[in-house]
Structure formats: C-alpha cells, structure tokens
Design a protein around this motif. Structure first.
Motif, short mmCIF file in Angstrom:
data_model
loop_
_atom_site.label_atom_id
_atom_site.label_comp_id
_atom_site.label_asym_id
_atom_site.label_seq_id
_atom_site.Cartn_x
_atom_site.Cartn_y
_atom_site.Cartn_z
N TYR A 182 0.83 -1.21 0.00
CA TYR A 182 0.00 0.00 0.00
C TYR A 182 0.86 1.25 0.00
O TYR A 182 2.06 1.20 0.29
CB TYR A 182 -0.96 0.03 1.20
CG TYR A 182 -0.29 0.31 2.53
CD1 TYR A 182 -0.28 1.59 3.07
CD2 TYR A 182 0.33 -0.70 3.25
CE1 TYR A 182 0.33 1.86 4.28
CE2 TYR A 182 0.94 -0.45 4.46
CZ TYR A 182 0.94 0.83 4.98
OH TYR A 182 1.55 1.09 6.18
N MET A 183 0.23 2.36 -0.34
CA MET A 183 0.85 3.68 -0.29
C MET A 183 -0.13 4.62 0.40
O MET A 183 -1.27 4.75 -0.06
CB MET A 183 1.14 4.21 -1.70
CG MET A 183 1.59 5.68 -1.71
SD MET A 183 1.75 6.35 -3.38
CE MET A 183 3.33 5.65 -3.83
N PRO A 184 0.27 5.27 1.49
CA PRO A 184 -0.61 6.31 2.04
C PRO A 184 -0.72 7.47 1.04
O PRO A 184 0.26 7.79 0.37
CB PRO A 184 0.13 6.77 3.31
CG PRO A 184 1.07 5.65 3.63
CD PRO A 184 1.45 5.05 2.31
N GLN A 185 -1.90 8.05 0.93
CA GLN A 185 -2.09 9.16 0.00
C GLN A 185 -1.10 10.27 0.33
O GLN A 185 -1.05 10.75 1.46
CB GLN A 185 -3.51 9.69 0.08
CG GLN A 185 -3.77 10.82 -0.90
CD GLN A 185 -5.22 11.27 -0.90
OE1 GLN A 185 -6.11 10.49 -0.63
NE2 GLN A 185 -5.43 12.53 -1.19
N PRO A 186 -0.28 10.66 -0.64
CA PRO A 186 0.71 11.71 -0.37
C PRO A 186 0.05 13.08 -0.21
O PRO A 186 -0.97 13.36 -0.82
CB PRO A 186 1.62 11.69 -1.60
CG PRO A 186 0.91 10.90 -2.64
CD PRO A 186 -0.17 10.12 -1.99
N VAL A 187 0.67 13.91 0.63
CA VAL A 187 0.17 15.27 0.85
C VAL A 187 1.09 16.31 0.20
O VAL A 187 0.78 17.49 0.21
CB VAL A 187 -0.01 15.58 2.36
CG1 VAL A 187 -1.08 14.70 2.95
CG2 VAL A 187 1.31 15.41 3.10
N LEU B 192 5.53 6.76 -11.51
CA LEU B 192 5.10 7.86 -10.65
C LEU B 192 6.25 8.85 -10.38
O LEU B 192 6.02 10.03 -10.16
CB LEU B 192 4.55 7.32 -9.33
CG LEU B 192 4.02 8.33 -8.33
CD1 LEU B 192 2.82 9.07 -8.90
CD2 LEU B 192 3.66 7.64 -7.03
N SER B 193 7.48 8.33 -10.40
CA SER B 193 8.64 9.17 -10.07
C SER B 193 9.89 8.62 -10.74
O SER B 193 10.06 7.40 -10.85
CB SER B 193 8.84 9.20 -8.56
OG SER B 193 10.07 9.80 -8.23
N ASP B 194 10.77 9.52 -11.14
CA ASP B 194 12.08 9.10 -11.66
C ASP B 194 13.07 8.88 -10.54
O ASP B 194 14.18 8.43 -10.78
CB ASP B 194 12.63 10.17 -12.61
CG ASP B 194 11.81 10.28 -13.89
OD1 ASP B 194 11.21 9.27 -14.30
OD2 ASP B 194 11.77 11.39 -14.46
N PRO C 44 -1.15 10.72 -6.50
CA PRO C 44 -2.25 9.74 -6.55
C PRO C 44 -3.25 9.96 -5.42
O PRO C 44 -2.89 10.38 -4.33
CB PRO C 44 -1.53 8.40 -6.43
CG PRO C 44 -0.23 8.70 -5.78
CD PRO C 44 0.13 10.10 -6.15
N GLU C 45 -4.50 9.67 -5.72
CA GLU C 45 -5.59 9.85 -4.77
C GLU C 45 -6.00 8.52 -4.16
O GLU C 45 -5.82 7.45 -4.76
CB GLU C 45 -6.81 10.46 -5.49
CG GLU C 45 -6.55 11.82 -6.11
CD GLU C 45 -6.40 12.94 -5.09
OE1 GLU C 45 -7.00 12.84 -4.00
OE2 GLU C 45 -5.65 13.89 -5.38
N GLN C 46 -6.58 8.59 -2.98
CA GLN C 46 -7.09 7.40 -2.30
C GLN C 46 -8.03 6.64 -3.25
O GLN C 46 -8.84 7.24 -3.93
CB GLN C 46 -7.84 7.81 -1.03
CG GLN C 46 -8.31 6.64 -0.21
CD GLN C 46 -8.97 7.10 1.08
OE1 GLN C 46 -8.73 8.21 1.56
NE2 GLN C 46 -9.79 6.26 1.65
N GLU D 23 1.08 -3.75 -7.57
CA GLU D 23 0.16 -2.61 -7.53
C GLU D 23 -0.02 -2.18 -6.07
O GLU D 23 -0.44 -2.99 -5.24
CB GLU D 23 -1.19 -2.99 -8.14
CG GLU D 23 -1.11 -3.37 -9.61
CD GLU D 23 -0.62 -2.25 -10.51
OE1 GLU D 23 -0.99 -1.09 -10.28
OE2 GLU D 23 0.16 -2.56 -11.44
N LEU D 24 0.32 -0.92 -5.78
CA LEU D 24 0.14 -0.38 -4.43
C LEU D 24 -1.18 0.38 -4.38
O LEU D 24 -1.32 1.43 -5.02
CB LEU D 24 1.26 0.61 -4.08
CG LEU D 24 2.71 0.14 -4.14
CD1 LEU D 24 3.64 1.31 -3.82
CD2 LEU D 24 2.96 -0.99 -3.19
#
Length: 147
Positions: A36-41, A67-69, A113-115, A134-135
């Motif tokens: 999982y990934m907590p929704q980033p702020v 999502l990121s380099d 990314p959103e919840q 898939e997270l």
C-alpha cells in the motif's frame, strides 16, 4: 596400480558431486503481500509491502515506477532514515517494509495519486526476476498494524 588411479578418480568425482549437492543454494521464491501507499500530501510518498521468500536468500536492489524518476529504498534506524543500496530478503523469511521502519521512497512525484487509485511499481532483485506490484493508495494515516 591403474586400478588405484581409477578408484581414486571415481571417489573424487563422487565426493565432488556430493559436495555440489550439499552446497547448492536453491533460488529465491518470492511473493509480495500487504502492499500500500498512504495518499501523499506533497511531492513525496512512501510505499510499504512484505516480500516473502520460501527459497534461497536474495536482495532487493531497487524499485522503479512511472510515478517518479527518483524511487529509492530507505532504512530507518534510531528514528532517522537513510537511503540504502539494497535489503536482504532472507531464505525462508521476509523483508518487511513498514511504517516507521524500512520503506520505499518516491521523490518529486509526477502526479499526486488519490485514495482508491493504485500505483504500479517494479521490484528489482539480485537473483530473482523483477516483480510488478500494484500499491493501493490508502488514506494518509492508514496503518495496517492498527486496523
């Protein structure tokens, strides 16, 4: 005399085969759970998961994602985190990337990314083939240990 040479040669081959059988390390057999990934702020995010290994020892060497380099792996010791080049995935054990501990770090996000969405990552290992995971994006404060 030739009989002794033949016998010695046969014993050497037999011993070599026996030692080879004893010393061979079975390959890693990896599965991933609890991702999982907590929704980033902000423009950074963290990823968490467990890599279970029912085979021989391996190492997680890197993680990549669209999502990121700049995706790195970090260890946390004495409440301080630092980037590392790899993590051991022990034979018959697990590598646990969890909140407050070792984790995947995403810097300079291309999007936030959103919840309810998922983020695809590819785990790269020293021995095993890469694994795509898939997270699911959870609420910012999500912690499976407290559920």
């Amino acid at each position: 005399m030739n009989r002794h040479i033949v016998l010695a040669g046969a014993l050497a081959v037999t011993a070599g085969l026996a030692l080879t059988g004893c010393s061979s390390d079975s390959g890693p057999e990896l599965t991933v759970t609890g991702a999982y990934m907590p929704q980033p702020v902000g423009d950074m995010a963290a990823g968490f998961l467990v890599v279970k290994n029912s085979g021989g020892t391996d190492r997680l060497t890197s993680v990549s994602s669209s999502l990121s380099d700049h995706v790195t792996i970090h260890e946390t010791k004495n409440q301080a985190m630092r980037m590392v080049s790899s993590f051991e995935v022990p034979a018959g054990g697990a590598l646990d990337l969890e909140r407050g501990g070792n984790h995947i770090m995403f810097m300079d996000l291309k999007q936030r990314p959103e919840q309810g969405e998922t983020v695809s990552v590819e785990l790269h290992f020293e021995k095993a083939d890469p694994i795509t995971v898939e997270l699911p994006v959870k609420e910012t404060t999500y912690n499976p240990k407290k559920q």
